[in-house]
Design a protein around this motif. Structure first.
Motif, mmCIF file in Angstrom:
data_model
loop_
_atom_site.group_PDB
_atom_site.id
_atom_site.type_symbol
_atom_site.label_atom_id
_atom_site.label_comp_id
_atom_site.label_asym_id
_atom_site.label_seq_id
_atom_site.Cartn_x
_atom_site.Cartn_y
_atom_site.Cartn_z
ATOM 1 N N ASN A 32 0.493 -0.980 -0.036
ATOM 2 C CA ASN A 32 -0.011 0.002 -0.079
ATOM 3 C C ASN A 32 0.604 1.292 -0.595
ATOM 4 N N LEU A 33 1.880 1.408 0.409
ATOM 5 C CA LEU A 33 2.760 2.661 1.274
ATOM 6 C C LEU A 33 3.555 2.846 -0.279
ATOM 7 N N LYS A 34 3.512 2.051 -0.898
ATOM 8 C CA LYS A 34 4.795 2.248 -2.803
ATOM 9 C C LYS A 34 3.688 2.204 -3.051
ATOM 10 N N GLU A 35 2.567 1.596 -3.463
ATOM 11 C CA GLU A 35 1.618 2.006 -4.796
ATOM 12 C C GLU A 35 1.241 3.457 -4.435
ATOM 13 N N ASP A 36 0.678 3.814 -3.040
ATOM 14 C CA ASP A 36 0.651 5.547 -2.763
ATOM 15 C C ASP A 36 1.683 6.489 -2.988
ATOM 16 N N ILE A 52 0.049 21.437 -8.171
ATOM 17 C CA ILE A 52 -0.901 20.758 -7.750
ATOM 18 C C ILE A 52 0.159 21.199 -6.123
ATOM 19 N N SER A 53 -0.239 21.510 -5.483
ATOM 20 C CA SER A 53 -0.359 21.419 -3.494
ATOM 21 C C SER A 53 0.366 20.303 -3.499
ATOM 22 N N LYS A 54 -1.017 19.473 -2.409
ATOM 23 C CA LYS A 54 -0.833 17.684 -2.165
ATOM 24 C C LYS A 54 -1.497 16.724 -2.828
ATOM 25 N N ILE A 55 -1.772 15.637 -2.983
ATOM 26 C CA ILE A 55 -2.009 15.143 -2.976
ATOM 27 C C ILE A 55 -2.360 13.540 -1.909
ATOM 28 N N THR A 56 -3.166 13.795 -1.273
ATOM 29 C CA THR A 56 -4.193 12.944 -0.639
ATOM 30 C C THR A 56 -5.543 11.022 -0.679
ATOM 31 N N ILE A 57 -4.241 10.215 -0.180
ATOM 32 C CA ILE A 57 -5.304 9.266 -0.481
ATOM 33 C C ILE A 57 -5.738 8.652 0.781
ATOM 34 N N GLU A 58 -7.084 7.897 -0.443
ATOM 35 C CA GLU A 58 -8.024 7.291 1.572
ATOM 36 C C GLU A 58 -8.312 5.685 0.550
ATOM 37 N N ARG A 59 -7.864 5.101 1.751
ATOM 38 C CA ARG A 59 -8.305 2.954 1.471
ATOM 39 C C ARG A 59 -9.491 2.622 2.393
ATOM 40 N N THR A 60 -10.218 2.216 1.809
ATOM 41 C CA THR A 60 -11.970 0.738 2.580
ATOM 42 C C THR A 60 -11.467 -0.011 1.763
#
Length: 223
Positions: A32-36, A52-60
């Motif tokens: 998961n960490l590598k994919e992010d 682009i300032s930042k990119i956030t990722i949410e997983r369920t």
């Protein structure tokens, strides 16, 4: 030597949140960490001109949500959302299959109050051979005009061809209480690659104190 701590890392759990939000066991954590990281690096590189300032990722379970914070959402979304579909196709090549992939593009309405965008703007000016003092002064003035309570911008590296020694230039405005945990401090850093060498750029913006819960914790609150 002093021990430098990231203003954002210091405030995670107080008035800042993680850029990646998910839980995983030992078997899937590294994947998961590598994919992010792969997704963020790919999008930052491909859409470098889109501020682009930042990119956030949410997983369920079976779901992946990517939030892109940008000052130029139209350049990413494209005509009738074609850009979003292209992003989904590209991201699916970098990650394991998921049932649902969502991409949200969120607009940054005040780019001059975003530390990362300000740092990248200064770096771009330095690469165009703008004098460091001038670039810093103009950036600090724009930040204060945008409504900040204080700011600090800094560049470090070989700034002049005549002087090959590393130098540090700074500009301060207002107050920047880095040791006050309830202070809302935004931090960004970038690098300018010039003919003389690499110049590091850092930016701190103080937006005021946050009292009580974060706005994102409130019911129906949005960033």
């Amino acid at each position: 030597m002093g021990q430098k701590v990231s203003p954002i890392g210091l405030r995670i759990g107080i008035n800042k949140d993680w850029n990646s939000t998910w839980y995983a066991d030992k078997k899937t954590f590294a994947a998961n960490l590598k994919e992010d990281q792969d997704v963020k690096n790919f999008l930052m590189k491909k859409y470098k001109a889109c501020s682009i300032s930042k990119i956030t990722i949410e997983r369920t379970e079976g779901k992946l949500v990517i939030n892109i914070f940008t000052a130029k959402p139209g350049m990413i979304i494209g005509t009738k959302g074609a850009g979003i579909e292209n992003i989904k196709k590209d991201v699916q090549k970098l990650i394991r299959p998921v049932k649902l992939l969502l991409v949200n593009v969120k607009e940054i309405k005040k780019p001059d109050l975003d530390a990362q965008l300000v740092a990248e703007s200064i770096a771009a000016q330095l690469e165009k051979r703008v004098a460091a003092k001038r670039a810093l002064k103009q950036a600090a003035e724009r930040i204060m005009k945008a409504g900040a309570k204080g700011c600090k911008v800094q560049v470090a590296g070989v700034l002049a061809k005549a002087n090959e020694q590393s130098q540090v230039e700074k500009q301060f405005r207002g107050s920047v209480p880095l040791h006050t945990l309830r202070a809302d401090i935004d931090y960004g850093e970038a690098a300018a690659y010039t003919l003389i060498g690499k110049i590091g750029v850092k930016c701190w913006i103080y937006k005021g104190e946050i009292l009580g819960k974060r706005s994102s914790d409130k019911k129906g609150g949005q960033e």
